[in-house]
Design a protein around this motif. Structure first.
Motif, PDB file in Angstrom:
ATOM      1  N   GLN A 152       0.839  -1.311  -0.089  1.00 43.35           N
ATOM      2  CA  GLN A 152       0.143   0.131   0.092  1.00 43.35           C
ATOM      3  C   GLN A 152       0.874   1.379  -0.003  1.00 43.35           C
ATOM      4  N   PHE A 153       1.853   1.373   0.616  1.00 42.41           N
ATOM      5  CA  PHE A 153       2.814   2.550   0.408  1.00 42.41           C
ATOM      6  C   PHE A 153       3.218   3.046  -0.751  1.00 42.41           C
ATOM      7  N   ASN A 154       2.694   4.337  -1.211  1.00 41.47           N
ATOM      8  CA  ASN A 154       3.028   4.744  -2.671  1.00 41.47           C
ATOM      9  C   ASN A 154       4.534   5.349  -2.562  1.00 41.47           C
ATOM     10  N   LEU A 155       5.236   4.595  -3.446  1.00 37.55           N
ATOM     11  CA  LEU A 155       6.430   5.151  -3.806  1.00 37.55           C
ATOM     12  C   LEU A 155       6.600   6.438  -4.467  1.00 37.55           C
ATOM     13  N   ASP A 156       5.518   7.004  -5.043  1.00 39.23           N
ATOM     14  CA  ASP A 156       5.203   8.238  -5.734  1.00 39.23           C
ATOM     15  C   ASP A 156       5.598   9.422  -4.727  1.00 39.23           C
ATOM     16  N   VAL A 157       5.199   9.180  -3.401  1.00 39.02           N
ATOM     17  CA  VAL A 157       5.237  10.128  -2.280  1.00 39.02           C
ATOM     18  C   VAL A 157       6.796  10.395  -2.278  1.00 39.02           C
ATOM     19  N   LEU A 158       7.577   9.543  -2.257  1.00 33.48           N
ATOM     20  CA  LEU A 158       9.294   9.721  -2.354  1.00 33.48           C
ATOM     21  C   LEU A 158       9.658  10.402  -3.666  1.00 33.48           C
ATOM     22  N   PRO A 205       0.340   8.462 -11.755  1.00 34.43           N
ATOM     23  CA  PRO A 205      -0.420   9.349 -11.045  1.00 34.43           C
ATOM     24  C   PRO A 205      -1.724   9.056 -10.658  1.00 34.43           C
ATOM     25  N   ASN A 206      -2.456   8.290 -11.202  1.00 34.13           N
ATOM     26  CA  ASN A 206      -3.718   7.807 -10.786  1.00 34.13           C
ATOM     27  C   ASN A 206      -4.073   6.390  -9.953  1.00 34.13           C
ATOM     28  N   GLY A 207      -2.761   6.010  -9.516  1.00 29.80           N
ATOM     29  CA  GLY A 207      -2.995   4.628  -8.861  1.00 29.80           C
ATOM     30  C   GLY A 207      -1.872   4.635  -7.777  1.00 29.80           C
ATOM     31  N   ILE A 208      -1.616   3.489  -7.206  1.00 32.97           N
ATOM     32  CA  ILE A 208      -0.420   3.440  -6.110  1.00 32.97           C
ATOM     33  C   ILE A 208       0.684   2.648  -6.886  1.00 32.97           C
ATOM     34  N   ASN A 209       1.851   3.198  -6.714  1.00 30.29           N
ATOM     35  CA  ASN A 209       3.111   2.839  -7.052  1.00 30.29           C
ATOM     36  C   ASN A 209       3.664   2.305  -5.818  1.00 30.29           C
ATOM     37  N   ASN A 210       3.420   0.845  -5.953  1.00 34.05           N
ATOM     38  CA  ASN A 210       3.769   0.215  -4.459  1.00 34.05           C
ATOM     39  C   ASN A 210       4.931  -0.934  -4.766  1.00 34.05           C
TER      40      ASN A 210
END
Length: 618
Positions: free
Chosen positions: A357-363, A374-379
């Motif tokens: 669940q952690f979204n790597l796009d946050v980093l 951009p429209n999903g979870i890059n986990n």
């Protein structure tokens, strides 16, 4: 009613943490204890204080953690804080960003019997590190061979290692590192808007110059020190009588030994300038350095060159990497490193959530990278499972491969091959062959394609006619090995000791079929087949005598096929074996490899197997 329940919950939590004496360790389920999140913005008294700006820049990470886990899981004591807040990206450079570690520390609870006291464990092996403005951390340093040689142009350590940047199917960057030829380690996920790294590779000219300056300084200092020592030894020696000198006691010996050692230092120093002058004239002087090692104890310039596959690059701080106009605490790159401890349920539950669940796009967005989804979870789970284009093409569109060594460079490990890079291509009977001179295992690049019904492997094999009785076994194996989709490689290279079974052990703990050929048995050669499951249970064991696969009958074409779950072996188009139930139906065999098993390693140059003309069809 709702207010009463709320009050009841508060009281339970209060007594849980304040009334530890009421806990009964004998009846408590430690994995169901209510968890706790600790957001530690203030450092403990024994650490440097955490700047508010570092805590502020980490806010997106905390928000993401709140999203995926708003309440700590049962049995888990989770802390988020910052370590090493006074760190610097480059220790020797006065103007560079701060480097610090934003971390998650995951602990389980312990109940102390006799005291009925419940508290978090003292030490944990379960962490998530977000290392800011660096590509490693205190607890996860990049593997590199240590040396004392420093870069000459500005102060920086010189690290001897290989670093490779890969991307997963989504485009997330992953750093792989290697400082032993046989081992490649998946080091960390790396986020940065730049394409390069905080370290850069040295050229030969840069490395040679640093090496020259270091050893000149070292030897000048050592010569001066030993001249004084030898002078003192000489005074003692000159004070001896002729008889004492003739006797040759320790005073004479220390003088003679001291003189010889000093002479060696002087001779070593005299070699530096001629070597450096000639080295600067090399055609590859401005190319990237590739070395066996950088020796800081002895002047051995021959070690500053290596053949392909047997060397390392030399790395120094890349002072151009960071934008110095940005606030010093602002993340410009982040290394994500994870340490799991899945044998403890609360920690496993946390890591399962974090990976899914952690979204790597946050980093990514935190350091200026574009979001991958951009429209999903890059986990992390998707990163591990995503199949890259080359693997997908090979799995879906390519069914046959052919390998020979006609165009391979002699005396080098062949390009496009993996495994233990301890053998080379050599001339044999006027052709290039891969010479299996040592124990180990080797295989051409493969792409996780399943070895199933109708798979066919053929190749030419030969050996010296006077090969020794204890030369070892030429081996072909079919195995089920974890595959790293991002690196497009088999994970066996992370820990090659587990795979000693290919060449020197019986305990591998993975599914495999081992096919051993011995050209020198009692009165003939032998073919022996073993089928192991992942618990090392032997499902099939079969030995077949091969009268024509023996000593001077030393050149053959072999074909090995899978038919259903049976193994077929042909030698020079003659079927020598058809063995049933060799392949376990539920196992996905995905790698074939060649190896030399239990050779004597005596150094006998004739104890060699030769391999070429490899063809496969899936």
């Amino acid at each position: 009613m709702r207010k009463i329940k709320t009050l009841h919950t508060v009281l339970v939590v209060f007594f849980f943490y304040k009334g530890a004496a009421q806990v009964n360790c004998n009846t408590l389920d430690i994995n169901k204890v209510p968890g706790k999140w600790v957001w530690a913005s203030a450092a403990p008294s024994y650490q440097d204080p955490i700047p508010s700006s570092q805590w502020k820049f980490g806010e997106p990470i905390r928000k993401e953690m709140h999203r995926i886990m708003p309440v700590a899981l049962d049995g888990l004591y989770a802390t988020n804080s910052i370590a090493y807040p006074k760190g610097k990206a480059f220790w020797y450079s006065p103007s560079n960003p701060a480097a610090y570690e934003n971390y998650l520390m995951l602990k389980k609870y312990e109940c102390l019997k006799g005291y009925n006291e419940l508290k978090p464990e003292a030490v944990t092996g379960c962490w998530v590190y977000f290392a800011v403005n660096q590509m490693d951390g205190v607890k996860f340093p990049l593997p590199a061979a240590a040396n004392e040689v420093k870069y000459h142009d500005y102060e920086s350590n010189i690290r001897i290692t290989n670093i490779e940047m890969k991307t997963d199917a989504a485009g997330n960057k992953i750093i792989y590192a290697q400082y032993r030829p046989e081992e490649i380690i998946k080091h960390c996920y790396f986020f940065s808007a730049r394409k390069d790294l905080p370290w850069r590779k040295l050229t030969n000219k840069e490395l040679f110059t640093s090496y020259k300056i270091y050893h000149e300084k070292r030897l000048i200092e050592q010569i001066a020190r030993h001249e004084k020592i030898v002078a003192d030894y000489e005074k003692v020696y000159n004070s001896l009588t002729a008889a004492e000198k003739q006797k040759g006691d320790y005073r004479t010996q220390q003088y003679e030994t001291g003189k010889a050692y000093l002479k060696n230092l002087q001779l070593e120093k005299e070699k530096i300038i001629p070597w450096y002058t000639a080295a600067l004239k090399q055609a590859n002087i401005n190319e990237t350095a590739y070395v066996k090692k950088v020796n800081s104890y002895n002047f051995i310039p021959g070690e500053l060159e290596a053949t392909d596959g047997n060397g390392y690059n030399a790395w120094v701080d890349n002072l151009d990497f960071f934008d110095k106009t940005k606030p010093k605490d602002q993340p410009q790159c982040i290394a994500l490193y994870i340490r799991r401890q899945d044998e403890e349920l609360p920690k496993k539950n946390f890591m399962d959530i974090f990976h899914s669940q952690f979204n790597l796009d946050v980093l990514a967005t935190l350091v200026g990278e574009e979001a991958k989804k951009p429209n999903g979870i890059n986990n992390l789970n998707a990163s591990s499972a995503g199949i890259k284009a080359e693997t997908k093409t090979n799995k879906n569109n390519v069914s046959a491969y052919s390998y020979s060594f006609k165009k391979s460079k002699l005396n080098q490990f062949p390009a496009g091959w993996n495994g233990m890079k301890n053998i080379t291509v050599q001339q044999y009977e006027n052709n290039n062959w891969l010479a299996l001179t040592k124990d180990g295992y080797w295989y051409p690049q493969q792409f996780n394609t399943e070895i199933k019904d109708n798979f066919n492997l053929s190749f030419d094999v030969s050996w010296n006619k006077d090969i020794a009785y204890n030369s070892g076994l030429f081996t072909v194996s079919f195995s089920e090995i974890p595959y790293d989709n991002a690196g497009e490689r088999y994970k066996m290279d992370d820990n090659q000791n587990q795979y000693w079974s290919f060449y020197d052990s019986y305990v591998g703990k993975f599914n495999r079929v081992m096919i051993w050929f011995d050209p020198y048995w009692n009165g003939g050669g032998t073919l022996e087949v073993y089928s192991y499951d992942k618990n090392e249970a032997i499902g099939v064991r079969k030995r077949i005598t091969l009268p024509d696969f023996y000593l001077t009958k030393n050149s053959h074409q072999l074909k090995i096929q899978r038919k259903g779950n049976s193994l077929l072996v042909f030698i020079n188009d003659k079927k020598e074996a058809a063995i049933e139930n060799v392949f376990i139906p539920s196992v996905k065999y995905n790698l074939y490899a060649f190896s030399r098993y239990k050779g004597n390693n005596s150094g006998n140059k004739n104890d060699v197997f030769y391999l070429t003309n490899i063809e496969t069809s899936y």
